[in-house]
Write a protein that holds these residues in place. Structure first.
Motif, short mmCIF file in Angstrom:
data_model
loop_
_atom_site.label_atom_id
_atom_site.label_comp_id
_atom_site.label_asym_id
_atom_site.label_seq_id
_atom_site.Cartn_x
_atom_site.Cartn_y
_atom_site.Cartn_z
N ARG A 62 0.84 -1.55 0.36
CA ARG A 62 -0.56 0.07 -0.18
C ARG A 62 0.70 0.94 -0.14
N GLU A 63 2.14 1.19 0.53
CA GLU A 63 2.66 2.29 1.47
C GLU A 63 3.98 2.35 1.01
N PHE A 64 5.42 2.80 0.58
CA PHE A 64 6.42 2.42 0.85
C PHE A 64 8.11 3.55 0.42
N LYS A 65 8.10 4.08 1.64
CA LYS A 65 9.16 5.07 1.81
C LYS A 65 10.49 4.89 2.25
N VAL A 66 11.01 5.21 1.65
CA VAL A 66 12.99 5.19 1.07
C VAL A 66 13.62 6.26 1.49
N THR A 67 14.27 6.71 2.38
CA THR A 67 14.98 7.70 2.84
C THR A 67 16.42 6.92 2.39
N TYR A 68 17.31 7.88 1.56
CA TYR A 68 18.08 7.50 0.71
C TYR A 68 19.85 8.18 1.56
N HIS A 69 20.73 7.10 2.13
CA HIS A 69 21.62 8.10 2.53
C HIS A 69 23.25 7.96 2.08
N VAL A 70 23.32 7.32 1.76
CA VAL A 70 24.81 6.57 1.53
C VAL A 70 24.49 5.65 -0.09
N GLN A 78 24.53 -6.69 -0.98
CA GLN A 78 24.41 -6.41 0.20
C GLN A 78 23.51 -6.86 1.06
N SER A 79 23.30 -6.68 2.96
CA SER A 79 22.22 -6.95 3.54
C SER A 79 20.93 -5.85 3.75
N VAL A 80 20.55 -6.87 4.13
CA VAL A 80 18.93 -6.32 4.47
C VAL A 80 18.24 -6.67 5.94
N HIS A 81 18.02 -5.52 6.38
CA HIS A 81 17.55 -5.82 7.69
C HIS A 81 16.41 -5.22 7.91
N PHE A 82 15.08 -6.13 8.43
CA PHE A 82 14.31 -5.70 8.30
C PHE A 82 13.48 -6.28 9.46
N TRP A 83 12.22 -6.25 10.19
CA TRP A 83 11.19 -6.39 11.35
C TRP A 83 9.61 -6.19 11.33
N LEU A 84 9.23 -6.26 11.96
CA LEU A 84 7.40 -5.75 11.35
C LEU A 84 7.37 -4.86 13.08
N ARG A 97 16.62 -1.70 6.89
CA ARG A 97 17.20 -1.39 6.35
C ARG A 97 18.11 -1.59 5.28
N VAL A 98 18.53 -0.86 4.86
CA VAL A 98 19.95 -1.52 2.89
C VAL A 98 20.91 -1.43 3.64
N LEU A 99 21.42 -2.09 3.90
CA LEU A 99 23.37 -2.12 4.85
C LEU A 99 24.06 -2.79 4.04
N SER A 100 25.01 -1.93 3.61
CA SER A 100 26.54 -3.43 3.11
C SER A 100 26.46 -4.21 3.73
N ALA A 101 27.43 -4.98 2.24
CA ALA A 101 27.90 -6.85 3.27
C ALA A 101 27.82 -6.93 5.17
N ASP A 102 29.36 -6.08 5.00
CA ASP A 102 29.08 -5.89 6.68
C ASP A 102 28.81 -5.68 7.41
N ARG A 103 27.57 -4.82 7.76
CA ARG A 103 25.96 -4.24 8.24
C ARG A 103 26.94 -2.79 8.96
N ALA A 104 27.91 -2.26 8.10
CA ALA A 104 28.84 -1.13 9.07
C ALA A 104 28.10 -0.19 8.42
N THR A 105 27.67 -0.23 6.61
CA THR A 105 26.88 1.56 5.71
C THR A 105 25.11 1.01 6.20
N VAL A 106 24.95 2.12 6.40
CA VAL A 106 23.54 2.25 6.08
C VAL A 106 22.97 2.78 4.66
N HIS A 107 22.75 2.42 3.82
CA HIS A 107 22.79 3.02 2.33
C HIS A 107 21.39 3.43 2.56
N ALA A 108 20.24 2.89 3.39
CA ALA A 108 19.24 3.19 2.96
C ALA A 108 17.95 3.08 3.99
N GLU A 109 16.89 3.26 4.62
CA GLU A 109 16.17 2.51 4.89
C GLU A 109 14.28 3.15 5.67
#
Length: 152
Positions: A62-70, A78-84, A97-109
């Motif tokens: 229904r809705e999808f919001k993304v804020t881009y960081h890096v 890459q790694s995607v971290h998600f929860w409800l 959160r879309v993260l780098s493979a090492d989870r050190a960088t947040v690319h988007a959330e």
């Protein structure tokens, strides 16, 4: 909330990049879709009701919001971290959160709202007890019980 949840490894392919060599903005949503889909497929969900472990088979975004960081600037893992964030009667809100493979960088959330639809009418319908039980580990009450989410 970012403690707990699930981390899924996803692939960025060369053709996901735009003319500037950066991951195209629309592809972040695809990475999130792939990650959430992989999680549910492992639990037995399938789009075909005859093969699915759950009767809830038609969920629409229904809705999808993304804020881009890096920006992501190359193909690879890459790694995607998600929860409800919450699960209501007929809809649920995933945080991600879309993260780098090492989870050190947040690319988007951001967040994604899904609505459970009746396949015959395409109207919202309540989630089944089975899908609620399967989703329980992704919910805040379950996440708060994890050691890594405990206050220091």
């Amino acid at each position: 909330m970012t403690a707990g949840g699930v981390h899924e490894t996803v692939q960025v392919h060369f053709d996901d990049l735009d003319a500037m060599g950066l991951l195209h903005n629309s592809r972040y949503a695809v990475l999130v879709e792939r990650a959430i889909g992989a999680f549910w497929h492992r639990l037995g969900w399938a789009a075909d009701p005859a093969r699915s472990a759950f009767r809830d088979v038609l969920m629409a975004v229904r809705e999808f919001k993304v804020t881009y960081h890096v920006p992501i600037a190359e193909p690879g893992e890459q790694s995607v971290h998600f929860w409800l964030e919450r699960m209501g009667r007929t809809s649920g809100v995933y945080g991600f959160r879309v993260l780098s493979a090492d989870r050190a960088t947040v690319h988007a959330e951001g967040y994604r709202v899904n609505v459970n639809l009746d396949p015959a009418t395409f109207r919202p319908t309540p989630f089944s007890d089975e899908i609620r039980e399967a989703a329980a580990p992704l919910l805040p009450t379950a996440l708060a019980a994890l050691p890594e989410a405990a206050p220091c």
